[in-house]
Scaffold this active site. Structure first.
Site, short mmCIF file in Angstrom:
data_model
loop_
_atom_site.label_atom_id
_atom_site.label_comp_id
_atom_site.label_asym_id
_atom_site.label_seq_id
_atom_site.Cartn_x
_atom_site.Cartn_y
_atom_site.Cartn_z
N HIS A 192 -26.81 109.20 -2.27
CA HIS A 192 -25.86 109.54 -3.33
C HIS A 192 -25.48 108.33 -4.18
O HIS A 192 -24.35 108.24 -4.68
CB HIS A 192 -24.59 110.16 -2.70
N TYR B 268 -31.48 117.65 -1.00
CA TYR B 268 -31.33 118.64 0.07
C TYR B 268 -30.60 119.90 -0.42
O TYR B 268 -30.18 120.72 0.39
CB TYR B 268 -30.62 118.01 1.27
#
Ligand SMILES: Cc1cc2nc3c(=O)[nH]c(=O)nc-3n(C[C@H](O)[C@H](O)[C@H](O)COP(=O)(O)OP(=O)(O)OC[C@H]3O[C@@H](n4cnc5c(N)ncnc54)[C@H](O)[C@@H]3O)c2cc1C
Ligand SMILES: *[C@@H]1O[C@H](CO)[C@@H](O)[C@H](O)[C@H]1NC(C)=O
Ligand SMILES: *[C@@H]1O[C@H](CO)[C@@H](O)[C@H](O)[C@H]1NC(C)=O
Ligand SMILES: *[C@@H]1O[C@H](CO)[C@@H](O)[C@H](O)[C@H]1NC(C)=O
Ligand SMILES: *[C@@H]1O[C@H](CO)[C@@H](O)[C@H](O)[C@H]1NC(C)=O
Ligand SMILES: *[C@@H]1O[C@H](CO)[C@@H](O)[C@H](O)[C@H]1NC(C)=O
Ligand SMILES: *[C@@H]1O[C@H](CO)[C@@H](O)[C@H](O)[C@H]1NC(C)=O
Ligand SMILES: *[C@@H]1O[C@H](CO)[C@@H](O)[C@H](O)[C@H]1NC(C)=O
Length: 624
Positions: A551, A139
């Site tokens: 992540h 993103y």
């Protein structure tokens, strides 16, 4: 070297007229592409052409001293997914919680095990399968960790070169920052930044040309309820505060900057870097003295060997670097023996210690334009596409992430955080935020389902745990890397994480009640609804909403030799074998607060420098 083909110009034609367009129409001139299927030998072999892989490969090749090859399972995302992968406003496509809509040409199609902290659902975990790796899918938020968290890193690995002041040069050399240019952004969406913490590295970092209207209100609202603006921005070693965040968008092209557009494109023009695409690494090859000598590879079913004179560097990411170690005999002996893999090094930490930033969200309708406006009104969307195509402005120049806020919740009396949770979290540095909040100008209802057909403009508020205590794992049930690893992020399974998730909802509601927000919120909270207030009910909402910013990290953690769970040393060298490093998010000792891509690039730059310093130390004894 006759097995190298020089491809000087490959035209890519992509007919995709009904959509915003930004596709490289040429691969870089002078590219060196290696021929799949033939044995070959290089000095350095990098496994995985992702975020870290292309950065370290480029830096090693730029020295011009040794030959470097990259083995990548995917191809070019610009070819395989066109503008969908490149235009910032399209970045949410293909990354959803289910495999519907995910694209196997550019994604590994991983599903988690059923998540106890997520209503026992298995969710899609996006990972780029292409040059650029997850930097081609992410993103685009670019933000660095804190001074205190890097002190913890240095202490954990007993190496002072990891202190903030010592790693800052590597963050700086990986990226170039371009300040806002022209008057594209609204006057009430002025970003704060400190340009002095950037160098002139390959990665392009900027602010989006478009900021959602909601961000201007959230900006005032956070200040009103005690989370001030972070004046210097999120790249100078502090995070607690709020503001507009920098993104990996190239200010000139208004397209995604990935390790491929940034590093590889430079390397292909200026160095001899040998790139294998559609080459699946199957196994690391070791000699009898446990030295990594190369990699067994497969392309279209044909096996071949790529040998390394000096080192093999694993950069296959937080799921597949541990997978490759395990199938090659480096991992928990019990797991390997069950699958008939001969153990080269019993390394119980391989695949363990996984950390991630889970998120959850609430939604409300607002009296302003949001992403829903474009969904409700196709003509407006056509306009947005035109603006992008003709002027590189407007809605589609934003990746959706603009205003973020980092906070510590344990010291907010009104949230009534338990003594136990405070004790659990006290191990973190003082400057380490516990939660990241993010406003998204879009509907984020239960289970991230589709926009209700009521014509309203929705906004989502997202909370994400940035000091999570729950740990997940990666393991294998096959000795073949063609079979996916088994992944369990294990989000929010510990009580402290659950308490912080509930407190995050209460904090987001306090924001909604701020004067600034009250002036634009329409009809209160749409989901979960203001009647949902008890601890149990809010936790149930967090479990229903549980999803990830993807992540994943620390699955081959860096540490000291006496720690049996540490997999690599502070120079990313795998304990117990020779000639092998792990350089990617899996080598983090822990996940520092916030978004990791800046740190993945820093790590690659730093280890490349360590390797280079090794050559200098070896001096003339080091034969070319
Ligand atoms: C949807 C999404 C959104 C995100 N948003 C952000 C964000 O806004 N900001 C941020 O900072 N971070 C974000 N991240 C996280 C960030 O992008 C990753 O942490 C980072 O890119 C990981 O880099 P890496 O080098 O560890 O792995 P990767 O970049 O994933 O690279 C691994 C590479 O290895 C290749 N590979 C794997 N196995 C093999 C094999 N057997 N043979 C050959 N090649 C192989 C893969 O194809 C891939 O190219 C996001 C991630 C995702 C997926
Ligand atoms: C490649 O190397 C392997 C191992 O050394 C060998 O068995 C194989 O025959 C080689 N293939 C070719 C085409 O030379
Ligand atoms: C990119 O992938 C998405 C998801 O699979 C798909 O809908 C879209 O058509 C693809 N675009 C191109 C140009 O390949
Ligand atoms: C999830 O599965 C576990 C074990 O099967 C079960 O105890 C639990 O009730 C389930 N949770 C939900 C929300 O279904
Ligand atoms: C391991 O063996 C290889 C030959 O297979 C040799 O080149 C190398 O020097 C040896 N390394 C060590 C550390 O003994
Ligand atoms: C604060 O939390 C404790 C349990 O952690 C609970 O007993 C107490 O009632 C709570 N107080 C308020 C004001 O919510
Ligand atoms: C291995 O795990 C994968 C992914 O979880 C699963 O699809 C597959 O059935 C498993 N295979 C075996 C042999 O257990
Ligand atoms: C809240 O209200 C909604 C709609 O009236 C209802 O469906 C839901 O069950 C209520 N939830 C709680 C926890 O009371």
């Amino acid at each position: 070297m006759n097995h190298i083909t020089r491809i000087t110009c490959v035209a890519i034609a992509i007919a995709n007229v009904a959509s915003a367009q930004l596709v490289h129409n040429q691969l870089p001139v002078g590219s060196s592409f290696a021929v799949n299927g033939e044995n070959a030998t290089y000095d350095y072999v990098i496994v995985g052409g992702g975020t870290a892989g292309l950065a370290i490969a480029t830096r090693l090749a730029q020295e011009g001293r040794y030959s470097v090859a990259v083995l990548e399972a995917g191809g070019f995302y610009e070819i395989d997914n066109g503008s969908r992968s490149v235009v910032p406003g399209y970045d949410f496509y293909s990354n959803g919680a289910t495999l519907d809509g995910a694209n196997p040409q550019i994604d590994w199609m991983l599903l988690t095990t059923p998540q106890a902290g997520g209503n026992n659902k298995s969710v899609h975990y996006a990972r780029g399968k292409c040059l650029g790796g997850s930097s081609a899918r992410n993103y685009m938020v670019y933000q660095r960790p804190t001074r205190g968290s890097m002190s913890m890193w240095a202490d954990a690995v007993e190496d002072e070169s990891w202190y903030w002041d010592n790693v800052l040069p590597y963050y700086e050399r990986s990226a170039t920052f371009t300040p806002p240019n022209g008057d594209h952004r609204a006057a009430n969406a002025t970003p704060m930044y400190d340009a002095s913490v950037f160098g002139n590295g390959p990665l392009a970092v900027s602010f989006a040309r478009f900021a959602a209207s909601i961000a201007s209100w959230v900006n005032i609202g956070w200040t009103q309820i005690g989370n001030p603006v972070l004046e210097q921005g999120f790249n100078s070693g502090e995070l607690i505060g709020h503001g507009y965040v920098t993104v990996t968008i190239d200010e000139e092209t208004q397209g995604r900057s990935s390790s491929q557009t940034a590093y590889l494109d430079v390397a292909l023009k200026t160095t001899q870097l040998y790139v294998y695409t559609h080459a699946l690494a199957k196994r690391i090859l070791f000699s009898a003295n446990k030295t990594a000598t190369g990699v067994l590879v497969e392309s279209e079913g044909n096996p071949y060997e790529i040998s390394a004179r000096k080192e093999v560097v694993l950069s296959a990411g937080a799921f597949q670097s541990p997978q490759l170690l395990m199938v090659s005999g480096v991992g928990p002996a019990e797991t390997l023996e069950k699958l008939g893999i001969s153990v080269i090094k019993d390394a119980p930490g391989v695949g363990q210690n996984m950390q991630d930033n889970p998120f959850f969200a609430l939604t409300f309708a607002a009296d302003l334009e949001t992403g829903s406006t474009y969904q409700n009104n196709p003509a407006r969307f056509v306009q947005a596409i035109d603006n992008y195509n003709e002027h590189r402005t407007g809605f589609l120049t934003s990746s959706g992430s603009d205003l973020i806020s980092f906070q510590k919740l344990t010291d907010r009396v009104e949230l009534n955080i338990s003594t136990q949770a405070k004790q659990d979290l006290a191990a973190h540095a003082d400057d380490w935020p516990e939660v990241m909040f993010w406003s998204l100008a879009a509907w984020i209802g239960p289970g991230y389902g589709s926009l209700p057909p009521d014509g309203k403009n929705y906004v989502g508020l997202v909370g994400s745990l940035t000091a999570p205590l729950s740990r997940g794992w990666v393991t294998i049930n096959s000795s073949d890397t063609a079979d996916l690893p088994i992944i369990n992020p294990n989000w929010m399974t510990l009580p402290t994480d659950q308490e912080l998730a509930v407190a995050s909802f209460r904090r987001m509601r306090a924001l909604l009640k701020s004067d600034a927000m009250q002036s634009i919120v329409l009809g209160g909270e749409a989901y979960p609804g203001e009647n949902v207030t008890s601890y149990e009910d809010l936790l149930a909402v967090a479990n229903t909403q549980a999803f990830t910013f993807a992540h994943a990290s620390a699955t081959c953690k860096m540490g000291v030799k006496s720690d049996k769970m540490a997999v690599v040393d502070s120079k990313a060298r795998v304990f117990g074998v020779n000639g092998l490093r792990v350089v990617d998010a899996s080598a983090f000792p822990f996940l520092p607060p916030g978004q990791p891509q800046s740190t993945v690039y820093m790590l690659a730059e730093k280890i490349a420098d360590d390797i280079r310093k090794g050559w200098l130390a070896a001096g003339s004894h080091d034969e070319l």
